[in-house]
Design a protein around this motif. Sequence first.
Motif, PDB file in Angstrom:
ATOM      1  N   SER A 182     106.637  85.575  58.637  1.00  8.32           N
ATOM      2  CA  SER A 182     106.551  84.877  59.921  1.00  8.32           C
ATOM      3  C   SER A 182     105.111  84.841  60.426  1.00  8.32           C
ATOM      4  N   HIS A 183     104.823  83.858  61.250  1.00  3.33           N
ATOM      5  CA  HIS A 183     103.468  83.655  61.757  1.00  3.33           C
ATOM      6  C   HIS A 183     103.439  83.668  63.284  1.00  3.33           C
ATOM      7  N   TYR A 184     102.551  84.499  63.838  1.00  2.00           N
ATOM      8  CA  TYR A 184     102.146  84.453  65.244  1.00  2.00           C
ATOM      9  C   TYR A 184     103.289  84.722  66.227  1.00  2.00           C
ATOM     10  N   LEU A 185     104.192  85.606  65.840  1.00  2.00           N
ATOM     11  CA  LEU A 185     105.235  86.070  66.752  1.00  2.00           C
ATOM     12  C   LEU A 185     104.816  87.401  67.364  1.00  2.00           C
ATOM     13  N   PRO A 186     105.387  87.770  68.510  1.00  2.00           N
ATOM     14  CA  PRO A 186     105.173  89.129  69.013  1.00  2.00           C
ATOM     15  C   PRO A 186     105.688  90.144  67.999  1.00  2.00           C
ATOM     16  N   TYR A 187     105.116  91.341  68.048  1.00  2.00           N
ATOM     17  CA  TYR A 187     105.364  92.357  67.025  1.00  2.00           C
ATOM     18  C   TYR A 187     106.846  92.627  66.766  1.00  2.00           C
ATOM     19  N   ALA A 189     109.543  90.856  67.532  1.00  2.00           N
ATOM     20  CA  ALA A 189     110.249  89.679  67.019  1.00  2.00           C
ATOM     21  C   ALA A 189     109.928  89.457  65.547  1.00  2.00           C
ATOM     22  N   ALA A 190     108.668  89.652  65.185  1.00  2.00           N
ATOM     23  CA  ALA A 190     108.274  89.499  63.782  1.00  2.00           C
ATOM     24  C   ALA A 190     108.978  90.518  62.901  1.00  2.00           C
ATOM     25  N   GLN A 191     109.039  91.759  63.358  1.00  2.00           N
ATOM     26  CA  GLN A 191     109.734  92.784  62.580  1.00  2.00           C
ATOM     27  C   GLN A 191     111.188  92.393  62.323  1.00  2.00           C
ATOM     28  N   ARG A 192     111.863  91.905  63.346  1.00  2.00           N
ATOM     29  CA  ARG A 192     113.270  91.540  63.211  1.00  2.00           C
ATOM     30  C   ARG A 192     113.445  90.372  62.232  1.00  2.00           C
ATOM     31  N   ILE A 193     112.648  89.324  62.407  1.00  2.00           N
ATOM     32  CA  ILE A 193     112.792  88.137  61.564  1.00  2.00           C
ATOM     33  C   ILE A 193     112.368  88.428  60.129  1.00  2.00           C
ATOM     34  N   ASP A 194     111.275  89.162  59.966  1.00  2.00           N
ATOM     35  CA  ASP A 194     110.818  89.480  58.612  1.00  2.00           C
ATOM     36  C   ASP A 194     111.822  90.351  57.872  1.00  2.00           C
ATOM     37  N   ASN A 195     112.462  91.254  58.583  1.00  2.00           N
ATOM     38  CA  ASN A 195     113.484  92.081  57.949  1.00  2.00           C
ATOM     39  C   ASN A 195     114.669  91.226  57.505  1.00  2.00           C
ATOM     40  N   GLU A 196     115.050  90.246  58.333  1.00  2.00           N
ATOM     41  CA  GLU A 196     116.129  89.333  57.949  1.00  2.00           C
ATOM     42  C   GLU A 196     115.749  88.530  56.708  1.00  2.00           C
ATOM     43  N   THR A 197     114.506  88.087  56.658  1.00  2.00           N
ATOM     44  CA  THR A 197     114.035  87.321  55.504  1.00  2.00           C
ATOM     45  C   THR A 197     114.078  88.170  54.243  1.00  2.00           C
ATOM     46  N   VAL A 198     113.582  89.381  54.330  1.00  2.00           N
ATOM     47  CA  VAL A 198     113.564  90.277  53.175  1.00  2.00           C
ATOM     48  C   VAL A 198     114.983  90.590  52.715  1.00  2.00           C
ATOM     49  N   GLN A 199     115.893  90.819  53.654  1.00  2.62           N
ATOM     50  CA  GLN A 199     117.274  91.098  53.268  1.00  2.62           C
ATOM     51  C   GLN A 199     117.903  89.917  52.546  1.00  2.62           C
ATOM     52  N   ALA A 200     117.585  88.706  52.976  1.00  8.56           N
ATOM     53  CA  ALA A 200     118.092  87.515  52.291  1.00  8.56           C
ATOM     54  C   ALA A 200     117.573  87.456  50.854  1.00  8.56           C
ATOM     55  N   ILE A 201     116.291  87.740  50.678  1.00  7.40           N
ATOM     56  CA  ILE A 201     115.720  87.724  49.325  1.00  7.40           C
ATOM     57  C   ILE A 201     116.357  88.816  48.470  1.00  7.40           C
ATOM     58  N   PRO A 207     118.674  78.967  51.371  1.00  5.69           N
ATOM     59  CA  PRO A 207     117.231  78.811  51.561  1.00  5.69           C
ATOM     60  C   PRO A 207     116.624  79.750  52.607  1.00  5.69           C
ATOM     61  N   ILE A 208     115.411  80.186  52.313  1.00  2.90           N
ATOM     62  CA  ILE A 208     114.539  80.830  53.292  1.00  2.90           C
ATOM     63  C   ILE A 208     113.829  79.719  54.054  1.00  2.90           C
ATOM     64  N   ALA A 209     113.822  79.792  55.366  1.00  4.34           N
ATOM     65  CA  ALA A 209     113.219  78.737  56.178  1.00  4.34           C
ATOM     66  C   ALA A 209     111.688  78.786  56.102  1.00  4.34           C
ATOM     67  N   HIS A 210     111.072  77.613  56.246  1.00  3.35           N
ATOM     68  CA  HIS A 210     109.608  77.535  56.140  1.00  3.35           C
ATOM     69  C   HIS A 210     108.923  78.338  57.241  1.00  3.35           C
ATOM     70  N   ASP A 211     109.508  78.389  58.446  1.00  3.29           N
ATOM     71  CA  ASP A 211     108.857  79.143  59.519  1.00  3.29           C
ATOM     72  C   ASP A 211     109.087  80.648  59.381  1.00  3.29           C
ATOM     73  N   HIS A 212     109.860  81.059  58.389  1.00  4.54           N
ATOM     74  CA  HIS A 212     110.027  82.483  58.095  1.00  4.54           C
ATOM     75  C   HIS A 212     109.166  82.928  56.925  1.00  4.54           C
ATOM     76  N   ALA A 213     108.672  81.973  56.136  1.00  2.11           N
ATOM     77  CA  ALA A 213     107.782  82.274  55.007  1.00  2.11           C
ATOM     78  C   ALA A 213     107.078  80.992  54.610  1.00  2.11           C
ATOM     79  N   CYS A 214     105.745  80.990  54.654  1.00  2.00           N
ATOM     80  CA  CYS A 214     105.015  79.756  54.363  1.00  2.00           C
ATOM     81  C   CYS A 214     105.177  79.335  52.909  1.00  2.00           C
ATOM     82  N   GLY A 215     105.498  80.293  52.036  1.00  2.00           N
ATOM     83  CA  GLY A 215     105.763  79.975  50.639  1.00  2.00           C
ATOM     84  C   GLY A 215     107.247  79.859  50.350  1.00  2.00           C
TER      85      GLY A 215
END
Length: 260
Positions: A182-187, A189-201, A207-215
């Motif tokens: 994630s990009h430019y979120l408060p700390y 919020a970023a922790q929560r969203i990034d953890n969700e992204t990692v759990q999905a992987i 799909p992983i959303a583009h605003d959750h991972a630029c790649g």
Amino acid sequence: MTTSRSPAVAGLFYSADARQLAQDVNDLLAEAKFNDFKPKALIVPHAGYLYSGAVAASAYASLRAAAATIRRVVLLGPAHRVAVHGLALPGVDVFDTPLGSVKLDQELAAAIARFPQVTVSREAHALEHSLEVQLPFLQRVLGDFTLLPLAIGWTSAEDVAEILEQLWGGEETLVVISSDLSHYLPYAAAQRIDNETVQAILQLRQPIAHDHACGSIAINGMIIAAQQHHLTPHLLDLRNSGDTAGSRDQVVGYAAMAFN
């Protein structure tokens, strides 16, 4: 005549001085936790080394046991600077870094040139940092290897997976997916969203959303490939710029992951 791609972010994202750069990478690798499995693929961040270098080192340190067998690296990263349709080859012979030159794998490039989603764009690679920042780590860990760098633009996960299948090879071939989270979120919020992204992987869910991972497109293609090849993902490190070198008001997320 050999054609080369010169470093675009040396002195910005990492040191332009060869001796200092080698020392910086060695120090980051030395501090990273050791894992004794042999990854087929990695997901690594691509910010400046001050911000994401320690997280990236966690991924590259996991190659120690496999380094002697890896001879080819297929490197995929998002195109940030130039609009790209499909997956773009750089159309040059070598990529230069302060640590030396890395030869591009012309055999692999020829193997995918016929696919409609594969293009050639020197412009897409000329200023692209997502691929470049991985090279000093690869040079220090692997030594001699050939590289197939692909800048990923507008395409589908299925198109990426199709190309990965052509390039898959055996234990001599490593796949590296370059992506921040994630990009430019408060700390928090970023922790929560990034953890969700990692759990999905970790669960091979896309799909992983583009605003959750630029790649995200490359990651989604990698998830399809991992399912096809029965690979297991592992989380090696998960932090953000608020943990490493920046303010916690707006942070960028970084994960190091390995598939084996």
